[in-house]
Structures are given as structure tokens and as C-alpha cells.
Design an enzyme around this catalytic site. Sequence first.
Site, PDB file in Angstrom:
ATOM      1  NE  ARG B  58      -3.256  -0.441   3.082  1.00  0.00           N
ATOM      2  CZ  ARG B  58      -4.569  -0.575   3.019  1.00  0.00           C
ATOM      3  NH1 ARG B  58      -5.098  -1.683   2.564  1.00  0.00           N
ATOM      4  NH2 ARG B  58      -5.357   0.388   3.428  1.00  0.00           N
ATOM      5  CB  THR B  59       3.401   2.577   2.323  1.00  0.00           C
ATOM      6  OG1 THR B  59       2.539   2.353   3.424  1.00  0.00           O
ATOM      7  CG2 THR B  59       4.126   3.896   2.507  1.00  0.00           C
ATOM      8  CE  LYS B  86      20.937 -11.950  -4.951  1.00  0.00           C
ATOM      9  NZ  LYS B  86      21.130 -11.028  -6.073  1.00  0.00           N
ATOM     10  NE  ARG B 108       7.066   1.043   5.528  1.00  0.00           N
ATOM     11  CZ  ARG B 108       5.772   0.652   5.465  1.00  0.00           C
ATOM     12  NH1 ARG B 108       5.450  -0.614   5.538  1.00  0.00           N
ATOM     13  NH2 ARG B 108       4.813   1.545   5.354  1.00  0.00           N
ATOM     14  CG  HIS B 136       4.287   5.369   8.318  1.00  0.00           C
ATOM     15  ND1 HIS B 136       4.695   6.015   7.165  1.00  0.00           N
ATOM     16  CD2 HIS B 136       3.491   4.341   7.907  1.00  0.00           C
ATOM     17  CE1 HIS B 136       4.153   5.400   6.126  1.00  0.00           C
ATOM     18  NE2 HIS B 136       3.432   4.396   6.542  1.00  0.00           N
TER      19      HIS B 136
END
Lengths: 464, 309, 180
Positions: B58-59, B86, B108, B136
Site C-alpha cells: 500500500r505505502t 543476499k 521503508r 511513519h
Amino acid sequence: MADSVLIKGGSALLEPGRLTQADVLVADGVIRRAGKGVRSQAARVIDASGCVVAPGLVDIHAHLREPGMEYKEDVASGSRAAVCGGYTTVFCMPNTEPAIDNASVAEYVFDRGVDEGLCMILPHGAITVGRAGEVLAPMGEMGKCRAGVKGFSDDGSPLVDAEIMRRAMEYARTMGALIISHSEERSLSADGQMNEGYYSTFLGLRGIPPESEEIAVFRDIRLAEKTGARLHLAHLSTAGSVALVRDARRRGMEVTCEVTPHHFSLDESALMDYDTNLKMNPPLRSRADIEALLEGLSDGTIDAIATDHAPHAPHEKETEFDVAEFGVVGLETCLGLVMSRLVEPGVLSLEDALGKLTAVPAHIMEMERFGYRARLEEGEPADIVVFDPSAEWTVDPRTFKSRSRNTPYAGWGLKGKVTHTLFRGTVVVADGELVGAPETATLPARDEASTASTARAEGTKAKG
Amino acid sequence: MGNDHRHLLAIADLGREDIIRLLDSARSFAEVSARPVKKVPALRGHTIVNLFLEPSTRTRMSFELAAKRLSADVMNFSTSTSSLSKGESLKDTGKTIVAMGVDAVVIRHKSAGAPRALTGWVDCSVVNAGDGMHEHPTQALLDLFTMRERLGGLEGLKVAIVGDIDHSRVARSNILALGKVGAEVLLVAPRSLLPEKVEEMGARVTGSMDEALAWCDVLYLLRIQMERVAESRFPSLREYTLEYGLTQTRWSRLERKPLVMHPGPMNRGVEIASVVADEVESVITGQVSAGVAVRMAVLFELLGGGHGG
Amino acid sequence: MSFKARAKVLDADDVSRVLRRIAHEILERNKGAVDLALIGVRTRGVFLARRIAANIAEIEGSHVLVGELDVSFYRDDVATRRANNVGVTNIDFDVNDMTVIMVDDVLYTGRTTRAAMDALMDFGRPQVIQLAVVVDRGHRELPVRADYVGKNLPTSGNEKVKVSLEEVDGVDMVEIGEEA
């Protein structure tokens, strides 16, 4: 007197708790004369006017990372850092790879120190095999080996199982060993990144509550009282821990404890920018905790000051906060922080501060068995630090002799700078610069406890 | 933005004026999203990287849409496609991004403070799209935008935030943002879901949902997660619903209905009854479109000039 | 930087005469007010558009649509210019197949007009776009030409033209001066 050194005109700690204007003459690795107006044809004269002359500092708690993590530090680089910070004895923690949990690893580390020859490197042993908290490590054998291991600790992680701690204490008591407790109740501190409180909430970092330390301190004090074991509590950081130790002392218990410079010089609010150099375990605590630590230092509840020197490579710190390793280097900043944060503001007298950095930790570790008492007396091994208590300097990690640079003190102005360090009579640091190791280091082995008395006799002869 | 005009890392860094200006500017961008051609050339020639190291559709979509409506080029870099899975460090990823010559990174990350750390390793703007349990900021801005558009103002507004405050970056950003614009915040949760000393962030605390319902103008429900039961934060979802759910009974009893908001995705039947969710859905989908407008405002202000200079 | 006036070019009466004349010209050129819309470029263009619309209503007795356009997002200098607060665009009618007259206060380099045309095109496809300005001060950097000009005012590059309007500045006038 070919290798003799005369340290002239300093303020010398000739006996615990008392600084006097005195000269110190050193030859053949031992102190020959210490007192007013010593006259000598010494090969070398160190002008110590305005400086303090004290026994070499004793760090009861450092991580030298060898064997296994030499990319962070090894005994050689750790030794260089130590003497530049004024230390001549460093006890190193057994959380290496493999762990120092048997005589051969202990002797390996001890011998590496002898090879480097800059200072005494004395390993602590692990309480349990592989520091896994399950099976007791051979304390007897480690105690009797060349390294003469006295202190046992699973430092870096706590000994989780109380029953195993109880049995370890009972066994250690029989072996004449000291248990060093890394006091942490893991079920309360799991995933914790910093002290729990407003700042951890604000920063969204998992907290480590003070109770995690205090519950473990209480547990180990009670177990030591029950078992009669000698207990030393590492890196106390909370007001509650200091109170617990004070209470135990009041009951007549002989528990000892230490505090680190970072815990009394920095509080949790410093973490607002997520600087991973401020991530350590135990974490930086609150202002109130610092006040309690200072009080504990000044009223004598806290016996010793230890660095908990914990070097880490850049990639282990230049990362996300919760991924970064815990720990901070300390050997090269400890004296400056003690002078600036304890002596300067009057928390401790210079004499008391020096005691907590020298004779007290030496005594806690029973270094008398090596003929070492960290005293500036005739016949004693000539491990000496000369420092200028009022010299101001700026911490520049690039100049560190340690292999690692993880310090939160970069750019700090500190007072108190080491000018000379002597190890067994040899100048290893001169005018603040590392000179090098003595070619023939005369390190006393465990079974040479008579060295000091022999030297004392020789000293008398030379004098006469 | 705030202390450093190149980045948006946390509501904590913003002043009241910064917040109000962004909300004003978001209003213009909301209008762009209502046009037949939902795109303006404001950030043409700019490149924005969405560095999503924690799953979030969503974000990420919202930021992607915001950037595209400003005509910026967008690259998506997510956990599954990235080399971080990795073992590459965030620092090295940052250096790689710099070498590509991008203008902004929207990050994020599961670790609190990661966006701030990234600013030390890149020379472009950094926008925090959610970091661990920290903040946020764009979510809080879009929530304030929604409250302001629906209720007319923010000052003196009574906002109750219900649920797992401890694990919620949305809650932290909203507590700070609402405080800065003069709204009152009441946190509604059992103590086991509240972080230590959260009151010092400028919020009151209650354990009673009914007290909150009687008081609030805005009821902000957080998503509750099953994992917290295993952590002994509360006994069961059933008991949570009983104590803190916006149930049909609670909703129908209310004479004065508050504005119900949720950062999504909703757990129907847990923190909100399905029937109630249907009734208040328009506000919650409104939050989603406000998200695009607010993120356009943020990107435009950081890259397109906007305020300052 | 502030504006230091040297001379008044148009006074309040002049401004009102100019706007009336432009209204007449628009009607004449487009043969009435059918499918006509005025779009003001923020900030002062909006008020100018409203006044011209009022003049048209007075002259022709017919109501023309008026819209508002903010061109911040369309400027070619966003990176260097650091725009002021972004304003709202409000065009609540269909511009497709309309005759749209963009209204602005001063025509200078032509870049604002270019941005305004780009913005307008995103709303649809007008039949014709025309440009009305109060002052044309020359120095074009783009091939842009105004269809209706209140006053041609030759200037040098370091001069500045300031249009003041009752609605924004409390007085109607046009001045020439320098940045001070």
C-alpha cells in the site's frame, strides 16, 4: 645504571590515597627508590613536574578479541592501546572464538601478551564450556596454568540458569576463583537496544529495563551469600544495582563491583541520532542512574573503574541500529574521562580515582599472587604511568592504537593526558608516543611470586 | 524538512508551520488527482527510488503514484529483488543508489533509525516511509489531512488512538503531529500494549474503550496482530475485541459518532466490526487518496523547491 | 528583494479602461461570448479574468466561465526557482472545444504562459487558446505572443514591472521600477 630511569619532580602516589612530591628511580624492572630528592646517575631522566606519577593502570574488564576476531582487535593492538591509555595490566574477557574455557586457550592469550611485551595481559576464563551456560569449564586447570586465571565470567552474555550459577559459585569457591557476573535477566532484555524509558519509546527501539540488570544482580548476590563464593559484578549501570550492592555490604558481604566511564559520562538522551557508537550492553541509562553511580563511586560502594573496552569493526557499527554490535572502545579514553568527569567536578579525589584504577582492581584480582600490588614502593615491579592531570586534549579516533574506532567520544575535549608509561622498568610510552616493547620483558609467572622480594633485596644492595 | 530541508525523517523534526504548509500544499495536489490528466510535469527529470526493505504494497504504491503524478521517474527496489536479502549492507546499497544519480530515496525499513542512518551514506533526499517502531511521518500527515478536511480544523480536536501503541510507528507519528497542531490525544490500550512513559510524548492514557468513545471526535483504530498474543501482550483476539473492538453494540450505542479512521489494512471482526467498517469505509478509503496527495506535497517540497530558500 | 517604483505607468482609471477595451476586443475577435472561457493565471491573473468576465457580462449580457490556474507544477525552473506556496487550480468546467482566454498581468519571457498552456492542455483540448495581458514588457525567450495587450511597455532587463490590483494590493495601478 645502564637501564635506569629517574622520574623526577612529579606528584607520586607513594602509598594508597596520598599524593606527595617525590622522585621515583627505576632499574632492572623494579622500583629502586621512591621519595623526596632521589639522587642518581640514571641513564634517563623523565621530568614529571606538574604530572602525576602513579602505578600503571589495571583494567579488570576488556575485550581483546583474540583468538578468533582479530579483525576487531588482537592482543598486540590491544596492548598498544592499553599502554597509550596508561594501562600496564589488562584482564581480557573470554568471549573469544574459541572461548577461553580451557588452559590451552588461556595460555595462548597470556603468551601472546608476553610476546608483545608491552603490558600484562591476563585472561579471565569462561564459567561454562563455550560460554554456553551448560557445563562448567575447568576452573582448576585454568587457575593452575601459566596464565593463572583467577576471574571467571560468561561476560557478553549472562549465565541464564540460576542453578548452574549456584554450582559454579560453589565450585569456584573451592578453587579459590572469583566469579565475575555479567548481570542481565535475558527474558527482560531480549532484543533490547537501549535503556527502556521515554527515549526508547520516542526512538521506537526495544528497551532494556533497569530491572533486567537488577534482578540478576540480586540473584547473584544472594547466591554468592549462600555459597560463600567471591563475587565481582561487572559494569553496573543502574541506581537499583548500586543500592543492592550497598545493602549487601551492609550485611557484611564481600561483593565487589565496577563501573565503566561510558556509564557515568553519557546518558540515554545521547541516542537521539541513533549513533551506533552509543550502543552498548548494559545500555546508557538515565540521568538519575548516573547520579547514583557517582554517589556509589564517591561513597565507596563502587570499587573499581573498568573500561569494558569492546572493539568492533566499522561494518559492525555502520549499520542499522538494531543490527549494530554492542560495545565501545575505552582503553585510550578512560583516564581522560575519569579526570574530566570524576576528578575535575569533585566526585572523587585524584587519589581515590587512582585507587579505583590501580590498587583496588589489582587487589580484586588478587594480583598479590604475582607479587604485584600496584604500588610505588621500593622493590615493587616498575609498572608506572606518568600523566599530566591538567593537559587538555581532543579525542581523535584516528590516532587510536586500537584496531577499532568505535567511540562516542570523538571530538570531546578531555583533561588528563598520559605522557609516559613504564612496564617492568622500560619506557613503552614516552611523551605520549608509543616507543615499543622492551627487548627482554621480565614477566613474572604465577610460580615466581618471590620475584618481588628478590628484586627488593637487590634494590637494597644497589642502594648500599 | 524541519531541521534539515533535504529530508523527511520524522514528525519530531517538523514544526507546526511545516505541518500546516504541507497540508495546505497537499490540498492543491489532491486537486491534481481529480483532473482528467492526473499528472503534472513538476518533477520531470527527477528520479526517485522506492527502497522498500519491508513488505508493504500500500505505502509503496502510494509513493509510486505520487511520484508518477509529479512526472518523476520511479525505480522500485524491494526485499525480494534487492541484494540486501543476499547480505549487502544498507550502507553499500546507499552507495550504489548514489552512484545511479537519484534525487530521492523513499525508504521503508524494519529497523528504527535506518532512514536517518541512510542520510549519512547518500547525497540525495531521504523520505521515511516507515522505520521499525519509530515513525511513519507521511501516514501521520495524511491522517491529519483527512481529519482537517472532514472536520474543518485540527486545533482542540480530540483524537483517541486505540490498540497496539507499543509496536506502532503510526501511533508515534500521530501523537507527535497531533500534539504540534494543538489536538488532544488519548491512547486506548491495556498497559501491556503501551510503551514506557508514552505520556511524556504528550498523550493521555486510558484502559477503557468506553471512556474514549464518550470523549473523542476522532477514533483512530490500529491494526492488531495475532503475534502479540504469543508475546503475552493480551490473551486472545476474542478478548481484545471484547475490550477494545469497535463492535456493533458500542457503535450503535453512540449518540454522537466520531470520525473513524484506520491506517489499513483492517482486521474486520477484530478491531472493527464488519458492519461498522462498511459504514465508515468512505473515510478510510479517503485516507488512501489523501495519502497520494500528501506524498506528492512532500516530494514536491523536497525536490521541486516548494518552501524555503 | 523588494520593488522600488520609479514611475507610474497606468493609474486606476487606466487599468479599468484597459480591461474594458480587452473585453471588447475579445468579443469582437470571437464574434460574441459563445463557448468562451476565461482562465486566470495565479495570482493576479485570476482577478483580472474575473473583471474582464464582469465587463463582458455588462457589454454582452452573457455569462462567461472563469477558471483559476496555478502553474507551479508546470514551470521549467522548479529546481532553481524554489516556488512560493503552491496555490489551488480550479477549473470546474469542461475546456474541450472551448475558446479559452488565458489572462495574466505581465507578459515577459513567455515561460509562465508556456507552463500555463501545458497545464491547461492537461484539462482537455480547447478549440482555441488566446492570451490576454495587461502589460507586455518584451524580452521574450519563447515564441509566445499575446492576443490582447493592455499596454506595450519597452523595458530593460534589469527593470521590473509591477501590476497592483485592488483585490490583492488595495489599489489598481501599474508601475515600473527596479529591484531594491
